[in-house]
Design a protein around this motif. Sequence first.
Motif, PDB file in Angstrom:
ATOM      1  N   ARG A 141       0.812  -1.220  -0.171  1.00 21.26           N
ATOM      2  CA  ARG A 141      -0.048   0.091  -0.116  1.00 21.26           C
ATOM      3  C   ARG A 141       0.965   1.193  -0.065  1.00 21.26           C
ATOM      4  O   ARG A 141       1.975   1.369   0.485  1.00 21.26           O
ATOM      5  CB  ARG A 141      -0.894  -0.101   0.956  1.00 21.26           C
ATOM      6  N   ASN A 142       0.253   2.363  -0.669  1.00 24.49           N
ATOM      7  CA  ASN A 142       1.002   3.414  -0.714  1.00 24.49           C
ATOM      8  C   ASN A 142       0.490   4.570   0.304  1.00 24.49           C
ATOM      9  O   ASN A 142       0.799   5.808   0.012  1.00 24.49           O
ATOM     10  CB  ASN A 142       0.967   4.116  -1.964  1.00 24.49           C
ATOM     11  N   PHE A 143      -0.199   4.321   1.289  1.00 19.34           N
ATOM     12  CA  PHE A 143      -0.799   5.160   2.182  1.00 19.34           C
ATOM     13  C   PHE A 143      -0.019   6.269   2.802  1.00 19.34           C
ATOM     14  O   PHE A 143      -0.016   7.310   2.862  1.00 19.34           O
ATOM     15  CB  PHE A 143      -1.698   4.588   3.297  1.00 19.34           C
ATOM     16  N   GLU A 144       1.058   5.685   3.607  1.00 15.34           N
ATOM     17  CA  GLU A 144       2.014   6.427   4.363  1.00 15.34           C
ATOM     18  C   GLU A 144       3.086   7.164   3.526  1.00 15.34           C
ATOM     19  O   GLU A 144       3.397   8.471   3.711  1.00 15.34           O
ATOM     20  CB  GLU A 144       2.834   5.685   5.218  1.00 15.34           C
ATOM     21  N   ARG A 145       3.260   6.594   2.167  1.00 13.20           N
ATOM     22  CA  ARG A 145       4.019   7.303   1.191  1.00 13.20           C
ATOM     23  C   ARG A 145       3.373   8.463   0.675  1.00 13.20           C
ATOM     24  O   ARG A 145       3.718   9.651   0.426  1.00 13.20           O
ATOM     25  CB  ARG A 145       4.608   6.394   0.110  1.00 13.20           C
ATOM     26  N   GLU A 146       2.101   8.210   0.387  1.00 14.89           N
ATOM     27  CA  GLU A 146       1.288   9.436  -0.176  1.00 14.89           C
ATOM     28  C   GLU A 146       1.058  10.543   0.908  1.00 14.89           C
ATOM     29  O   GLU A 146       0.935  11.889   0.181  1.00 14.89           O
ATOM     30  CB  GLU A 146      -0.156   8.920  -0.383  1.00 14.89           C
ATOM     31  N   ILE A 147       1.014  10.397   2.182  1.00  9.73           N
ATOM     32  CA  ILE A 147       1.020  11.624   3.062  1.00  9.73           C
ATOM     33  C   ILE A 147       2.717  12.397   3.054  1.00  9.73           C
ATOM     34  O   ILE A 147       2.148  13.457   2.904  1.00  9.73           O
ATOM     35  CB  ILE A 147       1.066  10.856   4.495  1.00  9.73           C
ATOM     36  N   LEU A 148       3.572  11.607   2.871  1.00 17.85           N
ATOM     37  CA  LEU A 148       4.818  12.457   2.837  1.00 17.85           C
ATOM     38  C   LEU A 148       4.962  13.267   1.465  1.00 17.85           C
ATOM     39  O   LEU A 148       5.469  14.092   1.363  1.00 17.85           O
ATOM     40  CB  LEU A 148       5.906  11.278   2.770  1.00 17.85           C
ATOM     41  N   ASP A 149       4.403  12.371   0.560  1.00 18.40           N
ATOM     42  CA  ASP A 149       4.312  13.222  -0.779  1.00 18.40           C
ATOM     43  C   ASP A 149       3.449  14.526  -0.935  1.00 18.40           C
ATOM     44  O   ASP A 149       3.994  15.322  -1.344  1.00 18.40           O
ATOM     45  CB  ASP A 149       3.868  12.047  -1.984  1.00 18.40           C
ATOM     46  N   GLN A 150       2.281  14.370  -0.189  1.00 18.01           N
ATOM     47  CA  GLN A 150       1.607  15.388  -0.473  1.00 18.01           C
ATOM     48  C   GLN A 150       2.070  16.460   0.831  1.00 18.01           C
ATOM     49  O   GLN A 150       2.039  17.875   0.385  1.00 18.01           O
ATOM     50  CB  GLN A 150       0.127  15.268   0.189  1.00 18.01           C
ATOM     51  N   GLY A 153       5.171  18.369  -0.922  1.00 17.42           N
ATOM     52  CA  GLY A 153       4.933  18.736  -2.402  1.00 17.42           C
ATOM     53  C   GLY A 153       5.781  17.824  -3.279  1.00 17.42           C
ATOM     54  O   GLY A 153       6.348  18.507  -4.434  1.00 17.42           O
ATOM     55  N   GLY A 154       5.978  16.835  -3.290  1.00 16.64           N
ATOM     56  CA  GLY A 154       6.705  15.726  -4.135  1.00 16.64           C
ATOM     57  C   GLY A 154       8.219  15.741  -4.078  1.00 16.64           C
ATOM     58  O   GLY A 154       9.024  15.159  -4.768  1.00 16.64           O
ATOM     59  N   ARG A 155       8.594  16.119  -2.873  1.00 19.20           N
ATOM     60  CA  ARG A 155       9.973  16.329  -2.531  1.00 19.20           C
ATOM     61  C   ARG A 155      10.625  15.068  -1.724  1.00 19.20           C
ATOM     62  O   ARG A 155      11.744  15.085  -1.179  1.00 19.20           O
ATOM     63  CB  ARG A 155      10.476  17.394  -1.582  1.00 19.20           C
ATOM     64  N   LEU A 156       9.752  14.059  -1.539  1.00 18.33           N
ATOM     65  CA  LEU A 156      10.088  12.874  -0.687  1.00 18.33           C
ATOM     66  C   LEU A 156      11.447  12.104  -1.491  1.00 18.33           C
ATOM     67  O   LEU A 156      11.487  12.127  -2.509  1.00 18.33           O
ATOM     68  CB  LEU A 156       9.058  11.772  -0.486  1.00 18.33           C
ATOM     69  N   PRO A 367      10.886  16.686   3.547  1.00 15.23           N
ATOM     70  CA  PRO A 367      11.130  17.831   4.624  1.00 15.23           C
ATOM     71  C   PRO A 367       9.590  18.620   4.838  1.00 15.23           C
ATOM     72  O   PRO A 367       8.674  18.609   3.866  1.00 15.23           O
ATOM     73  CB  PRO A 367      12.142  18.849   3.726  1.00 15.23           C
ATOM     74  N   ASN A 368       9.687  19.341   6.052  1.00 17.72           N
ATOM     75  CA  ASN A 368       8.501  19.922   6.439  1.00 17.72           C
ATOM     76  C   ASN A 368       8.765  21.014   5.310  1.00 17.72           C
ATOM     77  O   ASN A 368       9.755  21.767   5.350  1.00 17.72           O
ATOM     78  CB  ASN A 368       8.694  20.727   7.760  1.00 17.72           C
ATOM     79  N   PRO A 369       7.875  21.402   4.419  1.00 18.32           N
ATOM     80  CA  PRO A 369       7.944  22.540   3.575  1.00 18.32           C
ATOM     81  C   PRO A 369       8.326  24.014   4.232  1.00 18.32           C
ATOM     82  O   PRO A 369       8.690  24.944   3.461  1.00 18.32           O
ATOM     83  CB  PRO A 369       6.684  22.924   2.807  1.00 18.32           C
ATOM     84  N   ARG A 370       7.893  24.000   5.626  1.00 17.51           N
ATOM     85  CA  ARG A 370       8.165  25.498   6.208  1.00 17.51           C
ATOM     86  C   ARG A 370       9.634  25.319   6.876  1.00 17.51           C
ATOM     87  O   ARG A 370      10.129  26.558   7.470  1.00 17.51           O
ATOM     88  CB  ARG A 370       7.249  25.700   7.184  1.00 17.51           C
ATOM     89  N   ARG A 375      14.695  21.183   4.109  1.00 12.12           N
ATOM     90  CA  ARG A 375      14.523  21.133   2.594  1.00 12.12           C
ATOM     91  C   ARG A 375      16.032  21.177   1.890  1.00 12.12           C
ATOM     92  O   ARG A 375      16.110  20.259   0.910  1.00 12.12           O
ATOM     93  CB  ARG A 375      13.581  22.264   2.080  1.00 12.12           C
ATOM     94  N   ALA A 376      16.923  21.800   2.611  1.00  6.46           N
ATOM     95  CA  ALA A 376      18.162  22.026   1.920  1.00  6.46           C
ATOM     96  C   ALA A 376      18.818  20.442   2.279  1.00  6.46           C
ATOM     97  O   ALA A 376      19.569  20.014   1.462  1.00  6.46           O
ATOM     98  CB  ALA A 376      18.898  22.861   2.757  1.00  6.46           C
ATOM     99  N   LEU A 377      18.868  19.818   3.519  1.00  5.90           N
ATOM    100  CA  LEU A 377      19.242  18.620   3.630  1.00  5.90           C
ATOM    101  C   LEU A 377      18.764  17.609   2.703  1.00  5.90           C
ATOM    102  O   LEU A 377      19.483  16.599   2.124  1.00  5.90           O
ATOM    103  CB  LEU A 377      18.744  18.164   5.198  1.00  5.90           C
ATOM    104  N   VAL A 378      17.420  17.408   2.451  1.00  4.00           N
ATOM    105  CA  VAL A 378      16.827  16.324   1.548  1.00  4.00           C
ATOM    106  C   VAL A 378      17.391  16.690   0.089  1.00  4.00           C
ATOM    107  O   VAL A 378      17.758  15.919  -0.531  1.00  4.00           O
ATOM    108  CB  VAL A 378      15.206  16.463   1.644  1.00  4.00           C
ATOM    109  N   ALA A 379      17.361  17.967  -0.006  1.00  6.78           N
ATOM    110  CA  ALA A 379      17.917  18.310  -1.534  1.00  6.78           C
ATOM    111  C   ALA A 379      19.573  17.865  -1.774  1.00  6.78           C
ATOM    112  O   ALA A 379      19.834  17.470  -2.743  1.00  6.78           O
ATOM    113  CB  ALA A 379      17.804  19.980  -1.711  1.00  6.78           C
ATOM    114  N   SER A 380      20.231  17.990  -0.535  1.00  6.15           N
ATOM    115  CA  SER A 380      21.431  17.938  -0.777  1.00  6.15           C
ATOM    116  C   SER A 380      21.701  16.176  -0.971  1.00  6.15           C
ATOM    117  O   SER A 380      22.466  15.804  -1.554  1.00  6.15           O
ATOM    118  CB  SER A 380      22.346  18.481   0.316  1.00  6.15           C
ATOM    119  N   GLU A 381      20.879  15.582  -0.408  1.00 10.61           N
ATOM    120  CA  GLU A 381      20.971  14.134  -0.427  1.00 10.61           C
ATOM    121  C   GLU A 381      20.823  13.471  -1.733  1.00 10.61           C
ATOM    122  O   GLU A 381      20.953  12.403  -2.321  1.00 10.61           O
ATOM    123  CB  GLU A 381      20.003  13.317   0.629  1.00 10.61           C
ATOM    124  N   GLN A 382      19.767  14.557  -2.472  1.00 14.05           N
ATOM    125  CA  GLN A 382      19.329  13.861  -3.926  1.00 14.05           C
ATOM    126  C   GLN A 382      20.312  14.479  -4.962  1.00 14.05           C
ATOM    127  O   GLN A 382      20.398  13.592  -5.874  1.00 14.05           O
ATOM    128  CB  GLN A 382      17.846  14.575  -3.826  1.00 14.05           C
TER     129      GLN A 382
END
Length: 404
Positions: A141-150, A153-156, A367-370, A375-382
């Motif tokens: 199932r994608n339930f928990e992943r869908e929460i993170l995605d929303q 804003g797709g930055r998971l 990341p929390n969008p706020r 956001r910088a941490l996740v972006a740097s990992e990507q």
Amino acid sequence: QPPVFLCDVTGLIVEEVPAGADLGPDCASCGASSDDFYLSETWFRFLLDRVPANGPELMVLRVRRQEAVVCLLALSIATVRRRGLSVRRLSLLGNVYSARRGALVRQGDEQAAATALAGYLRSRAVSRWELAQFDDLTPARNFEREILDQVSGGRLRQYGTEQNFIASLNPGLSQEEHFKSLSKNHKSYLRKAFNKTGREFEISTSLVTEPDGVAAAMAAYWRVYDDSWKEPEWDPEFHNDLAATLAPKGMLRLFLLWARPVDPAPGEGGADRWLYTEPRAEELPGEPWRPIATNLFVVHGKTTYLLKTHYAEDTKKYSPGGILLWYSLDHLRGVDNCTRVDFQKGTEAYKKQWGGEPREIPSFEAPNPRSLQARALVASEQTLFPFLRRARAALRTRQRGSDG
């Protein structure tokens, strides 16, 4: 006072559950349809009851349509170090024994509940977290992943994966037919194990399912554990309490293999004597019998889960773990009518021996969008860190070429 959030898109209400609230009716309302033990009311409530008072901050979210509860999501918030920075991490409720983690959600309400929860977690009123890391998600199932995605804003980002082996069981076979259905190598392995054991020992198998037998059976369980190669348990009382919780519900299957030396040694094999015997229900032999292997299973619907298995290290050459697993799975198949066995996470050889097929258990972060830091941490990992790894690899390749 925790905020109450009304999702304009779905009409669902999200609210934080006060500490100490009775969640029994809510769990039953939204979790009864789950066919996964790790997403069941029993497991969810057991974990909630064990959250230490001095542990991480707990956030339990209830999603309801008017008064009907459709989802419960339990989250913990703790400060962790990431790339030298302190971040407030949001995680699914679980611990080292959780093969999978997730919410209780009523079937058919997954999409709406995910949208409502995402709206709540990214609202200004909920600023207590910076980075969400959801580990050990159920592949089906994608339930928990869908929460993170929303939420993000797709930055998971998927940052880890484990393997989970599941094998099929056939309740319609007799013991003899079951044994014949095993692979040639598996049958040979079992016969050798029984024969080697039978030249020096008598063996007996116990099965404990009833509440009255749990304490004595778990004492034998720990005796085997102390004689095994395993490190001390993370929480020594966890499986004692879990067994005591499962037994009254009819979900506990605790198998024990016992051995006693025979003098003079019979000098003959034990396969013909013991291969087709049944475990002794609720019966634990005394001295001079010694417990040498144990399997802790839970039965949930038509699936059985091997939660813990270990054997006495000084008996390894007799393959006690393999012998007990034969007895355990044959009983779970033939008596409990289980059609699947879930071997949990890990790639141990016995899981493949029993026909286990692997599936990936992914982990995602967002990341929390706020939070600019998250956001910088996740972006740097990507982007940044993969680029640096590729650059270092290319530099090493050029250096080797120059040296050659």
